[in-house]
Design an enzyme around this catalytic site. Structure first.
Site, mmCIF file in Angstrom:
data_model
loop_
_atom_site.group_PDB
_atom_site.id
_atom_site.type_symbol
_atom_site.label_atom_id
_atom_site.label_comp_id
_atom_site.label_asym_id
_atom_site.label_seq_id
_atom_site.Cartn_x
_atom_site.Cartn_y
_atom_site.Cartn_z
ATOM 1 C CE1 TYR A 19 -2.825 -3.219 0.524
ATOM 2 C CE2 TYR A 19 -3.309 -2.523 2.759
ATOM 3 C CZ TYR A 19 -3.450 -3.423 1.733
ATOM 4 O OH TYR A 19 -4.245 -4.533 1.927
ATOM 5 C CG HIS B 125 -0.219 -8.728 0.606
ATOM 6 N ND1 HIS B 125 0.010 -7.387 0.648
ATOM 7 C CD2 HIS B 125 -1.540 -8.850 0.316
ATOM 8 C CE1 HIS B 125 -1.115 -6.732 0.401
ATOM 9 N NE2 HIS B 125 -2.064 -7.599 0.196
HETATM 10 N N1 LIG Z 1 -4.987 -9.110 1.832
HETATM 11 C C1 LIG Z 1 -5.386 -8.639 0.670
HETATM 12 O O1 LIG Z 1 -5.028 -9.158 -0.401
HETATM 13 C C2 LIG Z 1 -6.295 -7.449 0.645
HETATM 14 C C3 LIG Z 1 -6.951 -7.098 -0.545
HETATM 15 C C4 LIG Z 1 -7.801 -5.996 -0.526
HETATM 16 C C5 LIG Z 1 -7.985 -5.275 0.656
HETATM 17 N N2 LIG Z 1 -7.302 -5.618 1.790
HETATM 18 C C6 LIG Z 1 -7.491 -4.858 3.065
HETATM 19 O O2 LIG Z 1 -8.883 -4.887 3.374
HETATM 20 C C7 LIG Z 1 -9.348 -3.548 3.551
HETATM 21 C C8 LIG Z 1 -10.813 -3.460 3.147
HETATM 22 O O3 LIG Z 1 -10.987 -3.802 1.794
HETATM 23 P P1 LIG Z 1 -11.297 -2.704 0.672
HETATM 24 O O4 LIG Z 1 -10.782 -1.403 1.152
HETATM 25 O O5 LIG Z 1 -10.772 -3.210 -0.602
HETATM 26 O O6 LIG Z 1 -12.870 -2.735 0.534
HETATM 27 P P2 LIG Z 1 -14.127 -2.569 1.497
HETATM 28 O O7 LIG Z 1 -13.717 -2.142 2.856
HETATM 29 O O8 LIG Z 1 -14.945 -3.791 1.352
HETATM 30 O O9 LIG Z 1 -14.928 -1.447 0.755
HETATM 31 C C9 LIG Z 1 -14.547 -0.118 0.759
HETATM 32 C C10 LIG Z 1 -15.702 0.666 0.164
HETATM 33 O O10 LIG Z 1 -16.879 0.483 0.983
HETATM 34 C C11 LIG Z 1 -17.460 1.737 1.245
HETATM 35 N N3 LIG Z 1 -18.044 1.692 2.585
HETATM 36 C C12 LIG Z 1 -17.402 1.454 3.764
HETATM 37 N N4 LIG Z 1 -18.280 1.496 4.782
HETATM 38 C C13 LIG Z 1 -19.490 1.753 4.241
HETATM 39 C C14 LIG Z 1 -20.784 1.909 4.783
HETATM 40 N N5 LIG Z 1 -21.021 1.806 6.103
HETATM 41 N N6 LIG Z 1 -21.813 2.161 3.936
HETATM 42 C C15 LIG Z 1 -21.616 2.274 2.611
HETATM 43 N N7 LIG Z 1 -20.400 2.126 2.029
HETATM 44 C C16 LIG Z 1 -19.346 1.876 2.844
HETATM 45 C C17 LIG Z 1 -16.342 2.751 1.144
HETATM 46 O O11 LIG Z 1 -16.844 3.996 0.695
HETATM 47 P P3 LIG Z 1 -16.687 5.322 1.604
HETATM 48 O O12 LIG Z 1 -15.231 5.628 1.666
HETATM 49 O O13 LIG Z 1 -17.472 6.341 0.828
HETATM 50 O O14 LIG Z 1 -17.306 5.016 2.938
HETATM 51 C C18 LIG Z 1 -15.437 2.133 0.080
HETATM 52 O O15 LIG Z 1 -15.831 2.568 -1.193
HETATM 53 C C19 LIG Z 1 -8.388 -2.729 2.683
HETATM 54 O O16 LIG Z 1 -8.428 -1.349 2.952
HETATM 55 C C20 LIG Z 1 -7.078 -3.399 2.988
HETATM 56 O O17 LIG Z 1 -6.565 -2.923 4.220
HETATM 57 C C21 LIG Z 1 -6.483 -6.702 1.802
#
Ligand SMILES: NC(=O)c1ccc[n+]([C@@H]2O[C@H](COP(=O)([O-])OP(=O)(O)OC[C@H]3O[C@@H](n4cnc5c(N)ncnc54)[C@H](OP(=O)(O)O)[C@@H]3O)[C@@H](O)[C@H]2O)c1
Length: 268
Positions: A57, A118
């Site tokens: 990241y 990862h």
């Molecule tokens: N290990 C891996 O390979 C891997 C891969 C991907 C991600 N990750 C980790 O997992 C974390 C989460 O995954 P992600 O960031 O990809 O996706 P996510 O958390 O599933 O989705 C993020 C999206 O959801 C929206 N959101 C969050 N809360 C909400 C709510 N209460 N109501 C409506 N919309 C909402 C956010 O918009 P707003 O900003 O407008 O609220 C954003 O657009 C990452 O940040 C990262 O740290 C790890």
């Protein structure tokens, strides 16, 4: 915040914040770093203590700085980071040691709560040597807990052949578009705790179904979705740039879904 005990006896919050777009132009994963960690600041102010970052990241330093500047004691936080499966970071044991030392420096901390690989390392020898260095850092108390991410059942079995310390967590994709239940079931039988990334990703149809269930509890689709995961023992790390959503996500922990509603969500 409710916590769950991992297989090494250490407790981790059930809900934390992702950070993969924090500190970047246009809140874009691939955007230029711009030092704007206001979303993480607001998450910390609201009470988030589990913080999920990764070397990929590019924002470990900003995450570390923001945590430090919060003035909240280090031991109240649970910091996760991840080593990429690329040769630059894992080509030999010294490369792995340098990667882990860099994370400790960037995060401005003496220890990291959870260090994950990862993505699966396909080469068995490199997987073995990476895991051995992670174990070495556990024995030196520089890392408290080690785990993996995106590991399939076969990948977990490969690791199990030589791991002295068992992985405590496997961070995987899990949301209504792909619950990943086969892997999750295996992890529970092996006492490896699933942690869901991308937990909010879903379709409009699912959102409507979740919202309908939520009406009974005065909760939104997103709160029902997060509660379903934590109630079945899965740690979640939703990421939001919106303070209202961050607050709502925390408030997913203050109610319980009925067994019938849990079954309905299973079937989405
Ligand atoms: N290990 C891996 O390979 C891997 C891969 C991907 C991600 N990750 C980790 O997992 C974390 C989460 O995954 P992600 O960031 O990809 O996706 P996510 O958390 O599933 O989705 C993020 C999206 O959801 C929206 N959101 C969050 N809360 C909400 C709510 N209460 N109501 C409506 N919309 C909402 C956010 O918009 P707003 O900003 O407008 O609220 C954003 O657009 C990452 O940040 C990262 O740290 C790890």
């Amino acid at each position: 915040m409710e916590k769950v005990r991992l297989n090494n006896g250490i407790s981790i919050p059930y809900l934390g914040t992702g950070t993969n777009t924090y500190g970047k132009e246009n809140n874009d994963y691939n955007g230029e770093l711009n030092g704007d960690f206001s979303a993480l600041e607001s998450a910390i102010t609201l009470g988030y203590r589990l913080i999920d970052t990764a070397i990929s990241y590019r924002n470990e330093a900003g995450v570390g700085e923001t945590i430090k500047r919060s003035g909240i004691p280090r031991e109240e936080f649970f910091i996760t980071t991840k080593i990429p499966a690329d040769d630059e970071y894992i080509k030999d044991k010294n490369a792995v040691r340098k990667t882990l030392d860099d994370s400790l420096n960037h995060l401005q901390t003496d220890y990291i709560d959870l260090y994950l690989i990862h993505k699966p390392i396909e080469d068995d020898e490199k997987l073995k040597q990476t895991w051995e260095v992670l174990e070495e850092y556990v024995s030196k108390d520089k890392i408290k807990t080690i785990g993996v991410s995106n590991f399939s059942i076969d990948d977990l079995k490969r690791l199990d052949q030589f791991a002295t310390v068992k992985p405590a967590v496997n961070q995987i994709k899990s949301n209504p578009t792909h619950w990943n239940n086969e892997w999750i079931k295996y992890m529970f039988t092996e006492d490896i705790r699933p942690q869901a990334w991308g937990p909010m990703k879903t379709t409009d149809k699912h959102k409507a179904q979740l919202a309908e269930i939520g009406e009974r509890y005065d909760k939104s689709w997103s709160q029902v979705l997060l509660r379903y995961q934590t109630q079945r023992g899965i740690i979640v790390i939703p990421k939001s740039h919106n303070e209202e959503n961050q607050k709502a996500n925390l408030e997913s922990m203050d109610f319980l879904l009925s067994e019938e509603d849990m079954r309905k969500i299973d079937q989405l």
